[in-house]
Write an enzyme that holds these catalytic residues in place. Structure first.
Site, short mmCIF file in Angstrom:
data_model
loop_
_atom_site.label_atom_id
_atom_site.label_comp_id
_atom_site.label_asym_id
_atom_site.label_seq_id
_atom_site.Cartn_x
_atom_site.Cartn_y
_atom_site.Cartn_z
N MET A 133 -0.77 0.07 4.12
CA MET A 133 -0.23 0.80 2.92
C MET A 133 0.20 2.26 2.84
SD MET A 133 -0.34 -1.98 1.11
CE MET A 133 0.45 -1.07 -0.48
N GLU A 134 -0.49 2.99 3.64
CA GLU A 134 -0.11 4.54 3.94
C GLU A 134 1.45 4.23 4.61
OE1 GLU A 134 -3.96 4.37 2.78
OE2 GLU A 134 -3.19 3.27 4.36
N PHE A 163 -6.59 0.13 -5.38
CA PHE A 163 -7.54 -0.29 -4.62
C PHE A 163 -7.52 0.33 -3.05
CE2 PHE A 163 -7.75 -3.33 -8.10
CZ PHE A 163 -8.54 -2.76 -8.42
N CYS A 164 -6.59 1.17 -2.97
CA CYS A 164 -6.40 1.89 -1.57
C CYS A 164 -7.66 2.64 -1.62
CB CYS A 164 -5.05 2.46 -1.25
SG CYS A 164 -3.83 1.42 -0.97
N HIS A 165 -8.45 2.98 -0.19
CA HIS A 165 -9.31 3.97 0.06
C HIS A 165 -8.70 5.45 0.21
CE1 HIS A 165 -11.63 -0.05 0.45
NE2 HIS A 165 -12.45 0.79 0.11
N ASP A 205 17.13 10.58 -4.03
CA ASP A 205 17.11 11.65 -5.16
C ASP A 205 18.13 12.74 -4.60
OD1 ASP A 205 16.34 13.05 -7.37
OD2 ASP A 205 15.00 14.29 -5.86
#
Length: 178
Positions: free
Chosen positions: A130-131, A93-95, A145
């Site tokens: 969120m970004e 639901f992130c734009h 990694d």
């Protein structure tokens, strides 16, 4: 006849009475409509830590933070930046956002711990926390990694939002300051 797979009606409010923005009145998930919000400068900073066993940290420092896969910090910065720009593809639901600024800083604190800090900014109708969180976490995963050949005892810890500004609430040092 098949019954509806729709979940039972869920409360769209949390126990504190705050409305959950990604849950509609019908209890179903939804993307927030940001069309009526004013476009303002929005900024967010997230941070995460990567802890290495002492011998791994010493090896990395001796190799100028290079692993067999290449330059650890530079690769993590690129991966984190790419993740910031693609957050909407990872979190439902992130734009999709026109990111104007992204900076990832990575530095050792102490002998065996890296701090990764991701700062993101834009002028838009929705925030970029969120970004910032996605950028920091993907940068940390990239470090893991690139270094896992040296040890699988590397720990990624403490991902959190440090600051957020420009929307309804301001966050400083992880606390709402409105």
């Amino acid at each position: 006849m098949a019954r509806s797979s729709r979940p039972p009606r869920a409360s769209a409010k949390s126990p504190t009475g705050t409305r959950l923005t990604h849950v509609g009145e019908d209890g179903r998930p939804r993307m927030v409509d940001v069309g009526a919000k004013p476009a303002t400068r929005r900024e967010a900073v997230a941070e995460v830590r990567v802890r290495f066993p002492a011998d791994v940290a010493a090896t990395l420092r001796a190799q100028d933070l290079r692993s067999a896969k290449g330059p650890v910090v530079d690769t993590a910065i690129i991966a984190g930046t790419m993740a910031v720009k693609r957050t909407h593809e990872l979190i439902p639901f992130c734009h999709p956002l026109p990111i104007e600024q992204c900076r990832i800083d990575i530095a050792f604190v102490g002998a065996a711990e890296l701090v990764i800090r991701c700062s993101v900014a834009l002028t838009h109708r929705t925030g970029v926390e969120m970004e910032a969180l996605t950028g920091a976490s993907v940068a940390a995963l990239t470090v893991y990694d690139m270094c896992k050949a040296l040890s699988h005892e590397i720990v990624i810890d403490g991902l959190h939002l440090v600051t957020k500004s420009g929307g309804k609430r301001a966050i400083r040092k992880g606390r709402v300051v409105e």
